[in-house]
Design an enzyme around this catalytic site. Structure first.
Site, PDB file in Angstrom:
ATOM      1  CD  GLU A 299      -7.423   5.101   0.165  1.00 22.77           C
ATOM      2  OE1 GLU A 299      -7.686   5.998   0.990  1.00 22.77           O
ATOM      3  OE2 GLU A 299      -8.195   4.777  -0.740  1.00 22.77           O
TER       4      GLU A 299
ATOM      5  CG  ASN B  61      -1.611   4.217  10.802  1.00 24.15           C
ATOM      6  OD1 ASN B  61      -1.473   3.556   9.776  1.00 24.15           O
ATOM      7  ND2 ASN B  61      -2.419   5.251  10.866  1.00 24.15           N
TER       8      ASN B  61
ATOM      9  CB  CYS C 106      -5.119   8.324   7.852  1.00 24.51           C
ATOM     10  SG  CYS C 106      -6.333   7.000   7.890  1.00 24.51           S
TER      11      CYS C 106
ATOM     12  CD  GLU D 254      -7.042   0.740   0.669  1.00 23.06           C
ATOM     13  OE1 GLU D 254      -6.842   0.912   1.870  1.00 23.06           O
ATOM     14  OE2 GLU D 254      -6.265   0.099  -0.086  1.00 23.06           O
TER      15      GLU D 254
END
Ligand code: NAD
Length: 526
Positions: free
Chosen positions: A266, A168, A300, A480
């Protein structure tokens, strides 16, 4: 290794490959083909094959890890500012080709053009940010408890990093991982999503064109098999995974098979926007439209739950539903399209099943709730932006990640109740609170258990120079991007330098054991 075709491997060459070309794995600077292949398709028209890629087996991972191991030895000796210059140069190539890359993201991942451009821009920004760290602090200096002694920390590369990425953010996420990993001096093997291999290929080609040495960044295509092989490969010292919670669990288990190593996860989200009665409802509605239906709800950080005070629920839901019904579904490359397709028919089926289950549990569909056909996009999986009212915290649609354009409305009577609902899910990525009361805003920021909280802004929209990641099932503590982006790709080394010319023993002889005893270092010569 065989089958090299250099014309395909420059950035413009890769960008031109959208008419069914056969591309290879990128191993040791060569294109390596395979007999078993899979197709990358345009989700808006799945009959349109963009390119074909190897459906790789474990052997390809072995070759890629060997290539990365060899290239990493040389790369780790390159001065860090010079590594940074190469990363900055990748940003230059990405910026030069931004329009073509954005078109590719739109065609392969189904993101509307403006969002596809944002995906590429994140990678450009990440190159510039990470490159700036190449001349920044690389550790910390500390006093010693002993005289004539100095202590500091520095970073060292982990070696070879295995990366497994979702579809994505098909350019942005590889950049979030690769740039810090390269700056830290590592070699890389990446297994990109089977839904967006061409975007990963274009990213890797840009890296190579900008001077990232051959073999340092290897790409192995395919499904779960090469990804799992990468996660457990003994030559891989760190595994960096972004994707769903169920897959992340498998990756973590596989990664630990061969002993402990760095594993960064993640994972998914179940993000909520809280709207209190004093909020600017127009601003909140704008945020909901963008947060819930942008990228067809497939971020997300997508706003999946609206946790709204009952005093304003009717007014806000009416506005959001009316505007959601007016969003234009269509070809993501066409001007005027607001919402593209979901990634494939299986996703649309999953979303529709979840909406159906919500209705069975008592929710009401205020708008949407159907798969629709779009002229000129035969076979594309389009799902109407959907608003569900009457959802309760125990409903499956309120707890599980939908990953589609579905907003569940949950009514509450106070800020405390809102926070309880927000925190009631196993995920902890992103949340938003809309209020004009600074005290309530700050109470919410403190009480909400997520990695990211926005005030008067939607749950999507992270900036690359800040840490990104979530609590609970969303991640395992790494972040991140931002100031913490290097952590998962480097080991901290602590150094003690004693220039006293004799043995000094920390925690043993530098404190008088009792009052009146000899002071520390009494035995030292002047
Ligand atoms: P996914 O979990 O289906 O796939 C992710 C990657 O894992 C793909 O490359 C896939 O091939 C690979 N994979 C599949 N099975 C595997 C296995 N058994 N072992 C190892 N790897 C395997 O996710 P997706 O559909 O590509 O992406 C959507 C998910 O990713 C959503 O849950 C979304 O929330 C999450 N996501 C999280 C973040 C974040 O930063 N937290 C960012 C983007 C997406």
């Amino acid at each position: 290794m065989s089958g090299t075709n250099d014309t395909e491997r420059s950035t413009p060459g890769v960008l031109a490959q959208t008419s069914g070309a056969m591309l290879g794995n990128r191993i040791g600077g060569s294109s390596v083909f395979a007999t078993r292949t899979f197709a990358s398709v345009n989700p808006a028209r799945p009959a349109e094959v963009l390119a074909r890629f190897p459906d790789s087996a474990e052997a390809a991972v072995d070759d890629a890890v060997a290539a990365a191991t060899a290239a990493q030895r040389t790369w780790s000796a390159v001065p860090i500012p010079e590594r940074a210059e190469r990363i900055a140069a990748v940003g230059g190539v990405l910026a030069r080709d931004k329009a073509a890359l954005a078109l590719l993201v739109a065609r392969e991942a189904g993101k509307v053009l403006i969002e596809a451009g944002g995906d590429v821009q994140e990678a450009i920004d990440m190159a510039s940010y990470v490159a700036s760290q190449g001349r920044g602090a690389w550790g910390t200096v500390h006093p010693s408890e002993l005289a004539d002694k100095l202590c500091w920390t520095t970073r060292q590369p982990v070696g070879v990093v295995g990366m497994i990425t979702p579809w994505n953010f098909p350019v942005a996420i590889p950049s979030w991982k690769c740039f810090p990993a390269l700056l830290a001096g590592n070699g890389i093997v990446i297994k990109p999503s089977e839904h967006a291999p061409l975007c990963a290929e274009a990213f890797a080609a840009a890296c190579e064109e900008a001077g990232i040495p051959a073999g340092l960044l290897n790409v192995v295509h395919g499904y779960a098999a090469p990804a799992a092989a990468l996660a457990r490969h003994p030559g891989v010292r760190a595994v960096s995974f972004t994707g769903s919670v169920p897959t992340g669990r498998k990756v973590a288990v596989a990664a630990m098979e061969d002993g402990p190593r760095l594993v960064s996860l993640e994972l998914g989200g179940k993000n909520a926007m809280v709207v209190l009665p004093d909020a600017d409802l127009e601003v909140a509605a704008d945020g909901l439209l963008f947060g819930a239906f942008g990228t067809a709800g497939q971020r997300c950080t997508s706003t999946s739950r609206l946790v709204v005070h009952r005093d304003v629920v009717a007014e806000l839901v009416a506005v959001v539903a009316e505007r959601a019904a007016g969003l234009v579904l269509g070809d993501p490359t066409a001007v005027g399209t607001d919402v593209g397709p979901v990634i494939d028919a299986a996703s649309a089926d999953r979303i529709h099943t979840m909406v159906g289950a919500a209705v069975d549990e008592g929710a009401e569909v205020v708008t949407g709730g159907r798969r629709v056909a779009v002229d000129g996009c035969e076979g594309g999986a389009f799902y109407e932006p959907t608003v569900l009212r009457g959802v309760h915290p125990g409903h499956a649609v309120a707890r599980d990640e939908v990953f589609g354009p579905v907003l569940s409305v949950l009514e509450v009577g106070s800020l405390d109740e809102a926070v309880e609902v927000v925190n009631s899910v196993p995920y902890g990525l992103s949340a938003a609170v809309y209020t004009r009361d600074v005290n309530n805003a700050m109470r919410a920021v403190a009480a909400i258990d997520t990695g990211i909280v926005y005030v008067n802004a939607p749950t999507i929209g992270a900036e690359i120079h800040l840490p990104f990641g979530g609590t609970k099932h969303t991640g395992n503590g790494y972040r991140e991007a931002g100031t913490r982006g290097l952590e998962q790709f480097s080991e901290t080394k602590t150094v003690y330098l004693d220039y006293s010319g004799r043995l000094q023993r920390a925690q043993i002889d530098n404190r008088p054991p009792v009052a009146g005893a000899a002071p520390p270092h009494a035995d030292r010569e002047a």
